[in-house]
Enzyme design. Structure first.
Site, PDB file in Angstrom:
ATOM      1  CG  HIS A 233      -1.551   1.352   1.481  1.00  0.00           C
ATOM      2  ND1 HIS A 233      -2.668   1.763   0.784  1.00  0.00           N
ATOM      3  CD2 HIS A 233      -1.226   2.374   2.327  1.00  0.00           C
ATOM      4  CE1 HIS A 233      -3.015   2.967   1.195  1.00  0.00           C
ATOM      5  NE2 HIS A 233      -2.160   3.368   2.131  1.00  0.00           N
ATOM      6  CB  SER A 235      -1.477   6.543   0.956  1.00  0.00           C
ATOM      7  OG  SER A 235      -1.094   6.226   2.276  1.00  0.00           O
TER       8      SER A 235
END
Length: 366
Positions: A233, A235
């Site tokens: 992930h 971000s």
């Protein structure tokens, strides 16, 4: 205090030697009673020779710390062996195996935190083109941002640890990693030196070593060392309209030939790219879904070349290089240089083509 253990060790060894040779035990009291350490040691040496002292075989299961303690107790002429030196001597010659602990001799157990991607501080990071109006198809242009300068500072911190060893398959391990990369407008005093962007990247990695028959099946001396499966992930933790994020599954294969290693990685984006709340639906169009990384580790100098290929002028190339500040400490402080060209140096800039140069320091080899 140090003389008593030495005398005790020689006394025990001499008695063992005498017993093995079926001779009468020798009384060492006269040697122990000698005050001068040099003369006392010479006395022990004479007794050792006279009684045909035998060599103790090295135990294959002995740990580095035990070997060092034994060497010190026996009054060895060389310096005691450190745990790090013993581990290095025991490790395999394969850089990829040492890095991912593929072979049995390279296994170090679980929850030993170590570097993952390069950990660096680049006080000089200059980009040819500054992204002053970040844009995505779902959020439009970001307005009223600080007046960012092209010269800034780049910082990366990256760690990993093994959380399971020999999981499901022989020699297969499960790792977790975390990487944080920041672009800091350190010299922009007019704007109070803000952090322009920080990317956060946790990762789960399952590493499988190849069976020996498969490892040696490639021509030209190449060895197929491993296969990886992972989830990542990424971000930047910013509010809209600057928010950027995506999730990926990937599979990769690692090959090695001497000082050169190659890792090919194929990615699959898992979040639906045209969901209403997707902040960067077209990110794969710019960053692509393949990555080739070449690592060259000939000695003190270490280099890595990372390529995300594209047939349409997108993707990116990146070159990293490091060299020790002190030549006798290659695993200590190192000079570091990085050149980047293409899309996606940071998530905020995923759809802006840039060329940048960074110079600074790192504390780990990669």
């Amino acid at each position: 205090m140090n003389n008593v253990p030495r005398a005790a060790v020689f006394l025990a060894l001499a008695n063992l030697a005498g017993a093995a040779a079926a001779q009468t035990p020798v009384d060492l009291k006269e040697c122990v009673a000698i005050a001068d350490s040099t003369a006392r040691l010479a006395c022990f040496d004479k007794l050792v020779v006279r009684n045909s002292m035998f060599e103790l075989p090295a135990s294959p299961a002995a740990r580095p710390g035990e070997a060092a303690a034994a060497a010190e107790a026996a009054g060895a002429a060389t310096a005691p062996v450190s745990k790090a030196a013993a581990a290095e001597a025991k490790a395999s010659n394969s850089w990829m195996s040492r890095y991912w602990e593929l072979s049995d001799e390279d296994k170090r157990g679980t929850f030993n935190y170590t570097a993952y991607r390069p950990n660096f501080f680049l006080p000089l990071h200059v980009t040819r083109r500054m992204n002053k109006r970040p844009y995505t198809p779902t959020q439009g242009y970001a307005e009223n941002l600080p007046d960012y300068q092209r010269a800034e500072t780049k910082i990366q911190l990256s760690l990993r640890t093994k959380i399971a060893q020999d999981l499901l398959l022989p020699g297969a391990d499960l790792w977790v990693g975390y990487t944080q990369e920041s672009l800091w407008q350190l010299y922009n005093h007019a704007e109070s030196a803000p952090f322009r962007n920080t990317d956060y990247q946790p990762e789960l990695i399952y590493v499988m070593r190849m069976p020996q028959g498969w490892e040696n099946a490639l021509p030209g001396g190449w060895k197929w060392k491993m296969v990886q499966l992972g989830f990542v992930h990424q971000s930047n933790g910013q509010p809209d309209p600057l928010s950027r994020a995506w999730n990926r599954l990937y599979a990769s294969a690692g090959l090695e030939h001497g000082d050169l290693s190659v890792q090919w990685r194929v990615e699959l984006r898992t979040d639906r790219k045209w969901e209403q709340d997707n902040n960067n639906p077209d990110i794969v169009d710019f960053l692509k879904s393949n990555q080739l990384q070449f690592n060259w580790t000939p000695g003190r100098s270490v280099a890595a070349f990372t390529w995300r290929p594209s047939l349409h002028g997108k993707g990116s190339v990146k070159l990293d290089w490091s060299y020790p500040v002190f030549s006798d400490r290659p695993d200590g402080l190192r000079w570091y240089a990085q050149v980047f060209n293409g899309y996606g140096e940071s998530l905020l800039d995923y759809n802006l083509r840039q060329t940048s140069l960074g110079l600074g320091l790192t504390i780990f080899k990669f």
